[in-house]
Scaffold this motif. Structure first.
Motif, PDB file in Angstrom:
ATOM      1  N   GLY A 268       0.818  -1.210   0.000  1.00  0.00           N
ATOM      2  CA  GLY A 268       0.000   0.000   0.000  1.00  0.00           C
ATOM      3  C   GLY A 268       0.848   1.254   0.000  1.00  0.00           C
ATOM      4  N   ARG A 269       0.169   2.384  -0.066  1.00  0.00           N
ATOM      5  CA  ARG A 269       0.863   3.667  -0.046  1.00  0.00           C
ATOM      6  C   ARG A 269       0.629   4.336   1.293  1.00  0.00           C
ATOM      7  N   PRO A 270       1.679   4.801   1.942  1.00  0.00           N
ATOM      8  CA  PRO A 270       1.509   5.484   3.227  1.00  0.00           C
ATOM      9  C   PRO A 270       0.695   6.759   3.058  1.00  0.00           C
ATOM     10  N   GLY A 271      -0.238   6.974   3.965  1.00  0.00           N
ATOM     11  CA  GLY A 271      -1.044   8.183   3.955  1.00  0.00           C
ATOM     12  C   GLY A 271      -2.261   8.129   3.057  1.00  0.00           C
ATOM     13  N   LEU A 272      -2.445   7.052   2.305  1.00  0.00           N
ATOM     14  CA  LEU A 272      -3.588   6.966   1.401  1.00  0.00           C
ATOM     15  C   LEU A 272      -4.896   6.887   2.179  1.00  0.00           C
ATOM     16  N   GLY A 273      -4.918   6.138   3.269  1.00  0.00           N
ATOM     17  CA  GLY A 273      -6.130   6.023   4.082  1.00  0.00           C
ATOM     18  C   GLY A 273      -6.562   7.359   4.647  1.00  0.00           C
ATOM     19  N   ARG A 274      -5.599   8.149   5.079  1.00  0.00           N
ATOM     20  CA  ARG A 274      -5.906   9.472   5.626  1.00  0.00           C
ATOM     21  C   ARG A 274      -6.510  10.374   4.543  1.00  0.00           C
ATOM     22  N   LYS A 275      -5.952  10.309   3.329  1.00  0.00           N
ATOM     23  CA  LYS A 275      -6.478  11.122   2.234  1.00  0.00           C
ATOM     24  C   LYS A 275      -7.903  10.709   1.888  1.00  0.00           C
TER      25      LYS A 275
END
Length: 131
Positions: free
Chosen positions: A48-55
């Motif tokens: 996954g990509r870090p920070g994608l969930g937050r975005k």
């Protein structure tokens, strides 16, 4: 009728080894593969990509706040004729029933609720990661 295999063993006994194999033990061997578990190999990059969930959460939150404002505008436009003032949650505080006040009320309430929920998610995430 027992036929013999080229090794001289009866065919039934040769296949008995295949039948006695434990399928659960074979499944455990698959799970025990070191690459199957990301924690087993420290060189394996996280998926996954870090920070994608937050975005994604911020995008959904902004959409909900915008929709709350639009719905507040519609309710304020249609309800002004029937009810000129509305009391908030039985607090005694009343606001005029206009599109602007209801849109602002919808935005503020939804932003506060989502802010508290997202703050709790952030707190739980930090507590889970440890100090």
């Amino acid at each position: 009728m027992h036929s013999e295999t080229p090794a001289g063993e009866p065919e039934d006994e040769a296949n008995a080894d295949d039948i006695d194999a434990d399928p659960i033990a074979d499944a455990d061997d698959i799970d025990a593969h070191p690459k199957a578990d990301a924690d087993a190999d420290p060189e394996t990059p996280p998926t996954g990509r870090p920070g994608l969930g937050r975005k994604i959460l911020l995008s959904v939150g902004a959409s909900v706040v915008a929709i709350s404002g639009i719905v507040g505008w519609i309710v304020g436009s249609n309800g002004a004729e029937a009810v000129p003032e509305s009391t908030l949650f039985g607090t005694g505080l009343s606001i005029p029933t206009t599109p602007t006040t209801f849109a602002l009320y919808g935005v503020v309430v939804s932003a506060l609720i989502l802010g508290v929920l997202f703050g709790l998610v952030e707190l739980a995430s930090r507590l889970e990661d440890g100090p």
